[in-house]
Every structure is written in C-alpha cells, then in structure tokens.
Scaffold this motif. Sequence first.
Motif, mmCIF file in Angstrom:
data_model
loop_
_atom_site.group_PDB
_atom_site.id
_atom_site.type_symbol
_atom_site.label_atom_id
_atom_site.label_comp_id
_atom_site.label_asym_id
_atom_site.label_seq_id
_atom_site.Cartn_x
_atom_site.Cartn_y
_atom_site.Cartn_z
ATOM 1 N N ARG A 582 78.466 6.161 21.992
ATOM 2 C CA ARG A 582 78.617 6.451 23.416
ATOM 3 C C ARG A 582 78.550 7.968 23.600
ATOM 4 O O ARG A 582 79.217 8.722 22.887
ATOM 5 C CB ARG A 582 79.943 5.919 23.950
ATOM 6 C CG ARG A 582 80.218 6.320 25.392
ATOM 7 C CD ARG A 582 81.644 6.001 25.814
ATOM 8 N NE ARG A 582 81.818 4.578 26.051
ATOM 9 C CZ ARG A 582 82.964 4.061 26.513
ATOM 10 N NH1 ARG A 582 84.017 4.852 26.735
ATOM 11 N NH2 ARG A 582 83.069 2.757 26.704
ATOM 12 N N THR A 584 79.272 11.046 26.240
ATOM 13 C CA THR A 584 80.049 11.351 27.438
ATOM 14 C C THR A 584 79.753 12.766 27.899
ATOM 15 O O THR A 584 79.799 13.720 27.104
ATOM 16 C CB THR A 584 81.561 11.208 27.165
ATOM 17 O OG1 THR A 584 81.830 9.878 26.726
ATOM 18 C CG2 THR A 584 82.362 11.491 28.424
ATOM 19 N N TYR A 593 80.632 11.325 33.169
ATOM 20 C CA TYR A 593 79.713 10.200 33.064
ATOM 21 C C TYR A 593 79.519 9.852 31.589
ATOM 22 O O TYR A 593 79.617 10.718 30.718
ATOM 23 C CB TYR A 593 78.357 10.529 33.693
ATOM 24 C CG TYR A 593 78.447 10.954 35.137
ATOM 25 C CD1 TYR A 593 78.442 10.015 36.150
ATOM 26 C CD2 TYR A 593 78.550 12.303 35.470
ATOM 27 C CE1 TYR A 593 78.523 10.403 37.482
ATOM 28 C CE2 TYR A 593 78.642 12.706 36.793
ATOM 29 C CZ TYR A 593 78.636 11.746 37.801
ATOM 30 O OH TYR A 593 78.726 12.139 39.109
ATOM 31 N N TYR A 594 79.231 8.580 31.331
ATOM 32 C CA TYR A 594 78.973 8.196 29.952
ATOM 33 C C TYR A 594 77.944 7.072 29.899
ATOM 34 O O TYR A 594 77.735 6.336 30.875
ATOM 35 C CB TYR A 594 80.262 7.787 29.228
ATOM 36 C CG TYR A 594 80.984 6.590 29.820
ATOM 37 C CD1 TYR A 594 80.654 5.283 29.477
ATOM 38 C CD2 TYR A 594 82.033 6.779 30.721
ATOM 39 C CE1 TYR A 594 81.325 4.204 30.002
ATOM 40 C CE2 TYR A 594 82.717 5.708 31.255
ATOM 41 C CZ TYR A 594 82.364 4.409 30.902
ATOM 42 O OH TYR A 594 83.033 3.339 31.431
ATOM 43 N N GLY A 595 77.315 6.970 28.769
ATOM 44 C CA GLY A 595 76.370 5.895 28.510
ATOM 45 C C GLY A 595 76.352 5.595 27.026
ATOM 46 O O GLY A 595 76.647 6.467 26.202
ATOM 47 N N GLU A 629 75.457 0.330 27.981
ATOM 48 C CA GLU A 629 76.515 0.552 28.965
ATOM 49 C C GLU A 629 76.328 1.884 29.659
ATOM 50 O O GLU A 629 75.780 2.839 29.111
ATOM 51 C CB GLU A 629 77.894 0.514 28.302
ATOM 52 C CG GLU A 629 78.122 1.607 27.271
ATOM 53 C CD GLU A 629 79.558 1.675 26.784
ATOM 54 O OE1 GLU A 629 80.461 1.224 27.508
ATOM 55 O OE2 GLU A 629 79.768 2.202 25.673
ATOM 56 N N ILE A 630 76.779 1.946 30.900
ATOM 57 C CA ILE A 630 76.879 3.187 31.651
ATOM 58 C C ILE A 630 78.208 3.164 32.387
ATOM 59 O O ILE A 630 78.779 2.099 32.650
ATOM 60 C CB ILE A 630 75.723 3.369 32.655
ATOM 61 C CG1 ILE A 630 75.668 2.176 33.626
ATOM 62 C CG2 ILE A 630 74.397 3.553 31.938
ATOM 63 C CD1 ILE A 630 74.667 2.370 34.755
ATOM 64 N N ALA A 632 81.290 5.836 34.775
ATOM 65 C CA ALA A 632 81.703 7.094 35.387
ATOM 66 C C ALA A 632 83.207 7.077 35.570
ATOM 67 O O ALA A 632 83.800 6.020 35.837
ATOM 68 C CB ALA A 632 81.006 7.293 36.727
ATOM 69 N N ASN A 647 82.510 0.947 35.084
ATOM 70 C CA ASN A 647 81.592 0.740 33.966
ATOM 71 C C ASN A 647 80.752 -0.504 34.172
ATOM 72 O O ASN A 647 81.152 -1.441 34.883
ATOM 73 C CB ASN A 647 82.353 0.636 32.643
ATOM 74 C CG ASN A 647 83.237 -0.587 32.574
ATOM 75 O OD1 ASN A 647 82.772 -1.683 32.300
ATOM 76 N ND2 ASN A 647 84.535 -0.416 32.845
#
Length: 668
Positions: A582, A584, A593-595, A629-630, A632, A647
């Motif tokens: 992941r 971030t 934000y992350y993905g 996955e994404i 915030a 998420n």
Amino acid sequence: MRNRKASRAPKYTALVLAVSLWIAGGGVASATDTVINEDYYGILCGNVDDDSNNTLTVNNATVEGDVYGSNGGGEVKNNTVTLNGATVRNGDVYGSYAWGEAKNNTVTLNNATVYGSVNGGVSSSADVTGNTVTLNGATVMGGVCGGSAIQGTVKGNTVIATNSIINNLVYGGVASSGTAAGNTVTLKGTTVNNGTVFGGYAHQDGDATNNTVRLINTTINGEVFGGYKNDGDYDVVTGNTLNLLGANTVQGNVKNFQTINIRHARWGTPALRTRDAGAMTNADGGQPTINAEGIIFTNVPRVTAAMKTTLIEKAIPAAYPAYEKTVSFRFGTTLKGTGTVKKNENDLIFEVNTKPDGTPDVEVQEETHNALMGAGAGMATLSAGNDFIGAATEGLSQAANVGADGVASYAQMGGGSIRQETGSHIDVKSWNAVLALGRKNEKPRGTFEYGAFFEYGRGNYTTYNGDLRGDGFTYYTGGGLLAKYTAKGGAYVEGSLRAGSVHGETRSVMLDENDEPYNCDVDAPYWGLHLGVGKEVALKNGDSVDVYGRFFLNRRNSTSFDMGGHYDLDALTSKVIRVGARYTLKRGGKWNYYGGLAYEHEFDGKARGTADGFAIRGTDTSGGSLRAEIGATIEPDDKSPWKLDLNLAGFAGKKQGLTGGVSVAFMF
C-alpha cells in the motif's frame, strides 16, 4: 345455494361506521367493530346498470343479514368483499349478484364466520366467469361457490380454502342450464363436513368439463366430484382432474375424474384414503388415469431397496385393470430415483426399484448442492469481516485514535457485492461492522497495541447452479482480541482471534407437500484468526509504503438440519494468504490518500456434506484473486475534531466484485 332477487333494495338500520361516499360505477364502504342489521351492500345505492369496481371491508363486525359487493341489474365486475374477523348471521355473502354478466368479483374471508353461504359471483341470466372465493382460517356453515349462473356459462371460477371449516357443499362453479367448465377448487388443511365437493356442476343442457379439484392435507366427510350432471348424461362430463398433495381422507366416493395426479405424498400415509373399497368410480363406467410420475415424498425413513408405501388406500375398484408402471420420484429435497407403482387389490402401492447390486435405485438430487452454496455464502460474508478486523488492528495504533487517557477506539462499517466462484457461483451482498477498544503502549524499541472488538455482518445471497436458483440470508455476531507490535524501524507483526455464531436462512428451489418452498434456519459456531507481518517504509517526501503478508483462517463448525430430508454439512474452513503493498500520500495536509495492490490465494474453501446419507456435490472456492484498493483519510485538527476514513476495494479472479467501508471518529 339460496337465490336472491337482484332488484332487492338495501336496508340499513343504525350502527354502521366509517361508510364512505358512493360514486357511480365504483364505491368504497367499510365497517369496523359494530353491528349491522339487514343487508349490507358495497354500494350505497339500489340497482344501477353498471355496478363495478366496488369495495366492501368488514372488520371484526357482526352482520345480521346478507353481504353484497354489488347487487346490480347490468354487468357486474371487479367488486371486492373482505371480511376480517367478522361474523355474518342469518345471511349470505356475495361478491356480486347480477342480472347481467358477473365477472372477476372477489370474496375473501380471514378468520371470519358465515352462517349462510359464500358466493364469488352469481347471475340470473348471463355468464359467470373469473370469480374467486378465498377462505383463510374461516368457518362457513352454508356452503361455498366460486360462480353460479341460472342461465349462462360458468367458467374459470375459483374456490381456495386454507385451514378452514366448511359445513356444506363446495362448488367451483354451478350452471343451472349451461356449461360449467374450467373451474377450480383448492382445499388445503381444510375440513368439509356433511357436504360434497364439486369441481363443476351442470344441471341440464350443458357440460361439466375440464374442472379441477386440488386436495392438500384435507378431510372431506362426504363425496368429491370432478364434474357432475344431474340429468345422468355423463358423456359430457370429461377432462376433469384431481390433484393430490399430502395426506387426504374422503369418507364417500371419488367420482368423475378422468385424470388423478399424485404430486406430493407423505411416506407411510396414503395420499388418498377412502372409507369404502372401490370408491373411485366414474358414472360413465370408465376409469380414471392415475399419474404418479415425478412424485415427491416427504417424511421418508432410511432408504432401503424395495421399500414400499401406499399411495391410495381402498379407493381402487376391483374392476380397475391390472396396473404397473415405472415412474421417477424424489425424496423431499435430497434423493431421486425410480420406483414402481402397481395396483394391489383396492390399493395403489409404490415400491423403490432395486439395482442389480441389491442397492436402492436412488441418487442425490442436484438441488442439494444449493445447501452447500448457502454455507459458502455465509463463509463469504464472514470472510468479508477480515478486512474490518485488519482495519481495526491498524486503527488502534494510529495516534489520532488514542484519547488522553491512553485508551484507543476504532469503529468501521461498510459493505459490498461479491461474486464467489464455487464450481457454480454465488452473488453475495454483504454489510459488515467492527467496534474495537484498546491501549497503545510505547516501548523503547517500539510500540505495542492490544484490544478487544465486537463484530457483526449480514448478507443476502443468490445461488446459481445451472438453471437452479436459490436465495437466502445470513448474518454473524461475534468478537475477539487483536494486537500489533511495531518496531522503531517500521517492521511489525500483528494478529487477532475471533469467535461467534453464524446464522443462515436458506430458501430452496424445492417445494414441500403443500406446494410451498422450503425455508430452513441454520446456526453454527465459528472461529478464526489472522497473522500478519510487514514493514512500513518512510519516503523522503513524507509518503510511505507498507509491504505486508497476511494469513487468514476462518472455520464454521459442522451442522445438521432437516429441509425436506436430513442434511449433515461438514465443517467449512477458509485459509487465505494475501501478499501486497500500500502506498500512502502524506504531504502534511489535512487529507491523506492511499492505494494498494495485493494477490490473495484461497487454499481450502471446500464444502462437503451428505443428504440422507448420500454425498452432495461439493463446492470449492480455492484459487487466486487480485485485490486493488484506494482510500482517503481526513485527519482532525484545531478547526475540526472529526476523523474520516473512506476506502474501496475491488476483486478480480476467483472472487469478483467491490467492497467498501467508512470510519468516522470524533476526537475529544
């Protein structure tokens, strides 16, 4: 049935409540908790040329007279009478009474009592078609008739009585000088006393053809006729059918049916039992064709070769020719095979066929696979909670979730829609939630978080097994413990234990002896754990990368239940390894934000079981899926104490679909 004059004007004496204004061609009237004297009409008017679309409802009232949906001089159609807990004394009930055509009128009695007769539609000089009388837990002393015509055709009228008592005659349709055709009587869990049941009754100049009587766990202290002609001309009494479901008793004769279908029967109890031998006769001297192809049995004992049961007791005439036929059959929802139906004196006997090796000629039904698919849907909903427990483990370690007293809290809820391949496939729409409380301890070499959580999840699912569909509902309730240790360099190890109960409600594609779908509730304990390792690497620009590996184990214990047969389902275990990363974005602002991307593999997921001792075709969810996955997060600050985490995750491969969650916290 007692004939009434259509020109009779309505009379009212007081204590009528809540009667609405009548509008020509359609009106509404109702009465509740009152006493009504004399006749009570659904319209507040005498005869009109078109008495249609009127509605009369009587709730918990007593009527001292007749009840009419309409009493008109012209065509009378689409009138409705409903009696809820009401009593009608010294009178009859009519959906309509007309000089012209009586069409599509309806009478419904719910836990009501009528001391007179109940009639769907009556006409003195025209056709009577499509009228319906429905009794639910009702008592009728004076007989029931779907449709009746003095001059005209009586066609397509219906009587349906469920868990009721009728102390007189029952007619699908009565034609005084015309044809009675295509009328239907269905009696389910009902007792008929001192009366005869007629599918269709023609007095003269007409036929009594193609009428149907359907008996479901019913007792008739009288006779049953498919068609009847009182002038003795039975050449025109043709095409009438008797359908038998469950266990039925008829004290008198069973006459004038050209076809008798035995659809459902209880093993060990005849589908039809009569008092006198040879009671099944036709007035024209012919014999009915008996059809037991595809018969479904319930209450079946342990299956053995050549096991026998009686389908019809006493009713077969001695003159009926020798009869022996091989048919297919089903045992409830579990087994299917072939058997032989044969005449034995006055009885009709069914015997399970025997294979050359001496075993019964049976095999498991494909529909049993749905029971395992339902268990798989429960496991899919339970496995969806893995991500929520993982989020709680991570959430308790975040500084923003720790209060001034050192207690950390975290809550998240969300849901999604997942298609799980099982060999067939299941569509599951689930909703999950987790609530966790814990503490965070700072150590010289790292931090240690620990806590306890409560979890809940629910899902609606549809199973797809070839052309067979099943539906159901599942939920789980439980809790557990979780912990995470993070070293100063960012490496961490985490784990959790969970336990609780999972509940499933299965709606099968199979029907019971009442022609209703089986529903079954099943509860079983579950437990699970997860272990994870990883490392969060800080980047120069404030961002970070989390590389991880996690193992999830969930197990639902074995369970047994009855649903048209006995099912034993083995324990179901899911073993999943997920490896991923992941990224971030942490740029020092309020928003982060992350993905991420991960691969997960199910190593087990095999469901097995038996139905009445025979192995069910299993399900298998093993295989790989990609997970993307994404998300915030909004961090709290001096201006806003709220923390928000959104998420969304998508799956492709063995598992397909989308899931998402939201976590909201208020920082004191």
